[in-house]
Motif scaffolding. Structure first.
Motif, PDB file in Angstrom:
ATOM      1  N   HIS A  75       0.832  -1.211   0.000  1.00  0.00           N
ATOM      2  CA  HIS A  75       0.000   0.000   0.000  1.00  0.00           C
ATOM      3  C   HIS A  75       0.863   1.257   0.000  1.00  0.00           C
ATOM      4  CE1 HIS A  75       1.035  -0.688   4.220  1.00  0.00           C
ATOM      5  NE2 HIS A  75       0.914   0.623   4.389  1.00  0.00           N
ATOM      6  N   HIS A  77       0.398   5.643   1.274  1.00  0.00           N
ATOM      7  CA  HIS A  77      -0.271   6.386   2.348  1.00  0.00           C
ATOM      8  C   HIS A  77      -0.954   7.635   1.817  1.00  0.00           C
ATOM      9  CE1 HIS A  77       3.139   4.206   4.360  1.00  0.00           C
ATOM     10  NE2 HIS A  77       2.091   3.691   4.959  1.00  0.00           N
ATOM     11  N   HIS A 126       4.791   0.348   0.295  1.00  0.00           N
ATOM     12  CA  HIS A 126       5.484  -0.637   1.128  1.00  0.00           C
ATOM     13  C   HIS A 126       4.533  -1.705   1.650  1.00  0.00           C
ATOM     14  CE1 HIS A 126       4.886   0.683   5.597  1.00  0.00           C
ATOM     15  NE2 HIS A 126       3.842   1.041   4.887  1.00  0.00           N
ATOM     16  N   TYR A 142       1.140   9.622  11.241  1.00  0.00           N
ATOM     17  CA  TYR A 142       0.961  10.082   9.865  1.00  0.00           C
ATOM     18  C   TYR A 142       0.408  11.486   9.864  1.00  0.00           C
ATOM     19  CZ  TYR A 142       1.305   5.131   8.716  1.00  0.00           C
ATOM     20  OH  TYR A 142       1.732   3.841   8.605  1.00  0.00           O
TER      21      TYR A 142
HETATM   22 FE   LIG Z   1       2.028   1.755   5.714  1.00  0.00          FE
END
Ligand SMILES: [Fe+2]
Length: 163
Positions: A75, A77, A126, A142
């Motif tokens: 995936h 982000h 990643h 995040y």
């Molecule tokens: Fe991730």
């Protein structure tokens, strides 16, 4: 000081932080970070447990629990940058590039052990894998909070659908 209080005090003043600033903020509360394991959750809809423990319009902090022999999807982000800390166990962090057809191809594997930090630059693709016998727990921050995350299927799995 509890982990949640330390996170609130450290992260509440950050505005549009870079991944390096997120990593430095985590390092500033390193002594509290092993307590992330107290906030791990068991897998429900994903192969791993995911627990959002702090969220503001600027950022969010998530505890990820990857049981033995489990992994996340491949995936990205979305538009977020991230930094993370391994609170327990060992994680393989695999990074990918997209090939000319848009399929992820492995670029590198990093072995991350308890106490290690890692970062996720904007756009990075990643996968985190735990092939080991004990659970792995990591704490991720995040900014901005995750949205529009894209998951990728490796070419070999796409083939499984059509053959
Ligand atoms: Fe991730």
């Amino acid at each position: 000081m509890t982990l949640l209080r330390a996170i609130e005090q450290t992260f509440c003043s950050l505005k549009s932080p870079t991944q390096e600033e997120l990593k430095q903020a985590l390092q500033a509360i390193e002594h509290q970070l092993s307590a992330a394991s107290d906030y791990k959750t068991e897998p429900t809809q994903f192969p791993y447990g995911r627990n959002v423990i702090y969220q503001t319009p600027e950022l969010e902090v998530i505890v990820i629990h990857i049981p033995s022999a489990s992994a996340t999807a491949i995936h990205n982000h979305g538009t977020s940058v991230g930094a993370a800390y391994v609170a327990a166990g060992t994680i393989i962090n695999s990074k990918f590039q997209l090939d000319a057809y848009g399929y992820p191809t492995l670029e590198s594997d990093d072995v991350l052990q308890e106490g290690d930090y890692f970062i996720a630059p904007r756009g990075q693709i990643h996968q985190m894998t735990n092939p080991f016998h004990t659970s792995a727990v990591s704490l991720h921050v995040y900014s901005p909070p995750l949205s529009s995350v894209t998951r990728y299927l490796p070419y070999t799995e796409v083939l499984d659908y059509v053959i």
